[in-house]
Design a protein around this motif. Structure first.
Motif, mmCIF file in Angstrom:
data_model
loop_
_atom_site.group_PDB
_atom_site.id
_atom_site.type_symbol
_atom_site.label_atom_id
_atom_site.label_comp_id
_atom_site.label_asym_id
_atom_site.label_seq_id
_atom_site.Cartn_x
_atom_site.Cartn_y
_atom_site.Cartn_z
ATOM 1 N N TYR A 1 0.847 -1.181 0.000
ATOM 2 C CA TYR A 1 0.000 0.000 0.000
ATOM 3 C C TYR A 1 0.888 1.238 0.000
ATOM 4 C CZ TYR A 1 -3.716 -3.207 1.269
ATOM 5 O OH TYR A 1 -4.620 -4.236 1.272
ATOM 6 N N MET B 1 1.044 5.584 -0.263
ATOM 7 C CA MET B 1 0.300 6.820 -0.068
ATOM 8 C C MET B 1 1.196 8.029 -0.282
ATOM 9 S SD MET B 1 -1.464 5.311 3.294
ATOM 10 C CE MET B 1 -0.832 3.664 2.994
ATOM 11 N N TYR C 1 1.132 12.034 1.018
ATOM 12 C CA TYR C 1 0.516 13.046 1.866
ATOM 13 C C TYR C 1 1.104 14.402 1.502
ATOM 14 C CZ TYR C 1 -1.496 9.610 5.124
ATOM 15 O OH TYR C 1 -2.236 8.601 5.693
ATOM 16 N N LEU D 1 -3.979 13.412 3.342
ATOM 17 C CA LEU D 1 -3.879 12.363 2.330
ATOM 18 C C LEU D 1 -4.196 12.909 0.943
ATOM 19 C CD1 LEU D 1 -3.465 9.296 1.829
ATOM 20 C CD2 LEU D 1 -5.961 9.095 1.958
ATOM 21 N N TYR E 1 -3.738 7.407 -2.726
ATOM 22 C CA TYR E 1 -3.647 6.112 -2.044
ATOM 23 C C TYR E 1 -3.741 5.037 -3.106
ATOM 24 C CZ TYR E 1 -5.095 2.324 1.154
ATOM 25 O OH TYR E 1 -5.186 1.155 1.863
ATOM 26 N N SER F 1 2.887 0.683 3.481
ATOM 27 C CA SER F 1 2.647 -0.309 4.529
ATOM 28 C C SER F 1 2.584 -1.718 3.956
ATOM 29 C CB SER F 1 1.366 0.012 5.293
ATOM 30 O OG SER F 1 0.231 -0.137 4.478
ATOM 31 N N VAL F 2 2.769 -2.665 4.856
ATOM 32 C CA VAL F 2 2.755 -4.085 4.508
ATOM 33 C C VAL F 2 1.434 -4.683 4.980
ATOM 34 C CG1 VAL F 2 3.884 -6.313 4.903
ATOM 35 C CG2 VAL F 2 5.249 -4.215 4.797
ATOM 36 N N PRO F 3 0.725 -5.451 4.166
ATOM 37 C CA PRO F 3 -0.518 -6.087 4.616
ATOM 38 C C PRO F 3 -0.239 -7.083 5.733
ATOM 39 C CG PRO F 3 -0.272 -6.254 2.235
ATOM 40 C CD PRO F 3 1.024 -5.751 2.776
ATOM 41 N N PRO F 4 -1.171 -7.263 6.666
ATOM 42 C CA PRO F 4 -0.956 -8.218 7.763
ATOM 43 C C PRO F 4 -0.596 -9.612 7.263
ATOM 44 C CG PRO F 4 -2.922 -6.928 8.171
ATOM 45 C CD PRO F 4 -2.453 -6.572 6.795
ATOM 46 N N TYR G 1 -2.302 -3.183 12.809
ATOM 47 C CA TYR G 1 -2.800 -1.819 12.848
ATOM 48 C C TYR G 1 -2.353 -1.012 11.644
ATOM 49 C CZ TYR G 1 1.896 -0.537 14.504
ATOM 50 O OH TYR G 1 3.245 -0.358 14.617
ATOM 51 N N GLY G 2 -1.741 -1.642 10.656
ATOM 52 C CA GLY G 2 -1.382 -0.936 9.423
ATOM 53 C C GLY G 2 -0.299 0.083 9.617
ATOM 54 N N LYS G 3 0.804 -0.338 10.219
ATOM 55 C CA LYS G 3 1.936 0.563 10.444
ATOM 56 C C LYS G 3 2.351 1.227 9.139
ATOM 57 C CE LYS G 3 6.859 0.535 11.455
ATOM 58 N NZ LYS G 3 8.040 -0.303 11.662
ATOM 59 N N LEU G 4 2.497 2.536 9.182
ATOM 60 C CA LEU G 4 2.976 3.290 8.022
ATOM 61 C C LEU G 4 4.455 3.615 8.196
ATOM 62 C CD1 LEU G 4 0.181 5.922 7.250
ATOM 63 C CD2 LEU G 4 0.671 3.773 6.074
ATOM 64 N N PHE H 1 7.168 6.167 6.706
ATOM 65 C CA PHE H 1 7.178 7.428 5.975
ATOM 66 C C PHE H 1 8.559 7.735 5.403
ATOM 67 C CE2 PHE H 1 3.111 9.414 6.883
ATOM 68 C CZ PHE H 1 2.656 8.701 7.976
ATOM 69 N N TYR I 1 -8.701 2.910 15.305
ATOM 70 C CA TYR I 1 -7.261 3.021 15.499
ATOM 71 C C TYR I 1 -6.860 4.475 15.674
ATOM 72 C CZ TYR I 1 -6.912 -1.752 13.544
ATOM 73 O OH TYR I 1 -7.044 -3.090 13.302
ATOM 74 N N TYR J 1 -3.218 7.029 16.761
ATOM 75 C CA TYR J 1 -1.754 7.013 16.769
ATOM 76 C C TYR J 1 -1.212 8.350 17.268
ATOM 77 C CZ TYR J 1 -3.157 3.790 12.992
ATOM 78 O OH TYR J 1 -3.779 2.825 12.241
ATOM 79 N N TYR K 1 2.419 10.479 16.797
ATOM 80 C CA TYR K 1 3.709 10.601 16.136
ATOM 81 C C TYR K 1 4.418 11.844 16.639
ATOM 82 C CZ TYR K 1 2.000 7.464 12.388
ATOM 83 O OH TYR K 1 1.519 6.399 11.655
ATOM 84 N N TYR L 1 0.390 3.717 19.880
ATOM 85 C CA TYR L 1 -0.830 3.603 19.115
ATOM 86 C C TYR L 1 -1.874 2.826 19.915
ATOM 87 C CZ TYR L 1 0.671 -1.168 17.961
ATOM 88 O OH TYR L 1 1.061 -2.484 18.022
ATOM 89 N N VAL M 1 -5.482 0.289 19.216
ATOM 90 C CA VAL M 1 -6.373 -0.377 18.260
ATOM 91 C C VAL M 1 -7.800 -0.429 18.754
ATOM 92 C CG1 VAL M 1 -4.502 -1.701 17.212
ATOM 93 C CG2 VAL M 1 -5.807 -2.690 19.113
ATOM 94 N N SER N 1 -7.233 -2.918 8.369
ATOM 95 C CA SER N 1 -5.817 -2.579 8.308
ATOM 96 C C SER N 1 -5.468 -1.992 6.950
ATOM 97 C CB SER N 1 -4.966 -3.811 8.580
ATOM 98 O OG SER N 1 -5.184 -4.773 7.575
ATOM 99 N N ASN N 2 -4.398 -1.208 6.950
ATOM 100 C CA ASN N 2 -3.881 -0.572 5.752
ATOM 101 C C ASN N 2 -4.782 0.527 5.213
ATOM 102 O OD1 ASN N 2 -2.895 -3.784 5.271
ATOM 103 N ND2 ASN N 2 -1.361 -2.179 5.325
ATOM 104 N N GLN O 1 -4.276 6.921 7.180
ATOM 105 C CA GLN O 1 -4.436 7.606 8.448
ATOM 106 C C GLN O 1 -4.760 9.072 8.197
ATOM 107 O OE1 GLN O 1 -0.979 6.769 10.893
ATOM 108 N NE2 GLN O 1 -1.102 4.590 10.442
#
Lengths: 117, 113
Positions: free
Chosen positions: A32, A34, A36, A46, A49, A92-95, A102-105, A107, B31, B33, B35, B48, B50, B98-99, B102
């Motif tokens: 994924y 994005m 910004y 955003l 995407y 981000s990487v899919p689970p 939680y969809g860590k981004l 940057f 969710y 977060y 930063y 973060y 959830v 997820s994904n 944000q």
């Protein structure tokens, strides 16, 4: 080495120019992508995407993903002074591919763009 | 539609003081977060959440605590502020899937003297 590399610029172009902003990454699991936009003293907003490879267009903005080269781009056509901002790429990487729930981004550092009249 | 609202917008603290940054979102996002953004470092995840009542550590959690007592609010606390915590703090939220992208607030500029 950072997972995501982005040239911080600054980049200065005349009004009406085509702008190309780029990020490279090292983690092939990113799916994924994005972009910004962050105006001075504001939060990131955003802009685009996309999922996996290919192009996506929205008005004057085109996002391009080349997973084989681990390279993403944002093109701005007919740039305007109002496009002056910092542009951040994020991915981000899919689970299911080892990413977080939680969809860590992750940057990029951000590129400062100035479009002058 | 306010989106993500952060208070205060600016604050100056002395070393050793404590304070709490408040984040509120009206999008019913699960969710949330926190930063920090520093020159040359980009955005780094502090903590973060959830969901209501849950919190977890991000990349740079030391010196910070968080709480999520209500779904719409996410608080970031500095118990004993240090000059290294001078930064711009952003809160963000996203949907439960997820994904999802944000959505960010406009930040709190914090200076520790």
């Amino acid at each position: 080495q950072k997972e995501v590399e982005q040239d911080p610029g600054p980049l200065s172009v005349p009004e009406g120019a085509i702008v190309s902003l780029n990020c490279t990454y090292s983690n092939s699991a990113f799916q994924y992508f994005m972009w910004y936009r962050q105006y001075s003293r504001k939060g990131p907003e955003l802009l685009m995407y996309t999922y996996s490879s290919g192009n996506k267009e929205d008005g004057r903005f085109t996002a391009q993903v080349d997973k084989s080269s681990k390279y993403i781009s944002l093109f701005i056509r007919d740039s305007q002074p109002s496009d002056s901002a910092t542009y951040l790429c994020a991915m981000s990487v899919p689970p299911g591919a080892g990413g977080t729930s939680y969809g860590k981004l992750t940057f990029g550092q951000g590129t400062i763009l100035t479009v002058h009249p | 539609n306010a989106g993500v609202t952060q208070t205060p917008k600016f604050r100056v603290l002395k070393t050793g003081q404590s304070m709490t940054l408040l984040c509120a979102q009206d999008m019913n996002h699960e969710y949330m977060y926190w930063y920090r953004q520093d020159p040359g470092m980009g955005l780094r995840l502090i903590h973060y959440s959830v969901g209501e009542g849950t919190t977890a550590k991000g990349e740079v959690p030391d010196g910070y605590n968080v709480s999520r007592l209500k779904k719409q609010n996410f608080l970031l606390g500095l118990e004993s502020a240090a000059p290294s915590q001078t930064s711009v703090y952003f809160c963000a939220s996203s949907e439960v899937t997820s994904n999802q992208p944000q959505h960010f607030g406009d930040g709190t500029r914090l200076s520790i003297l």
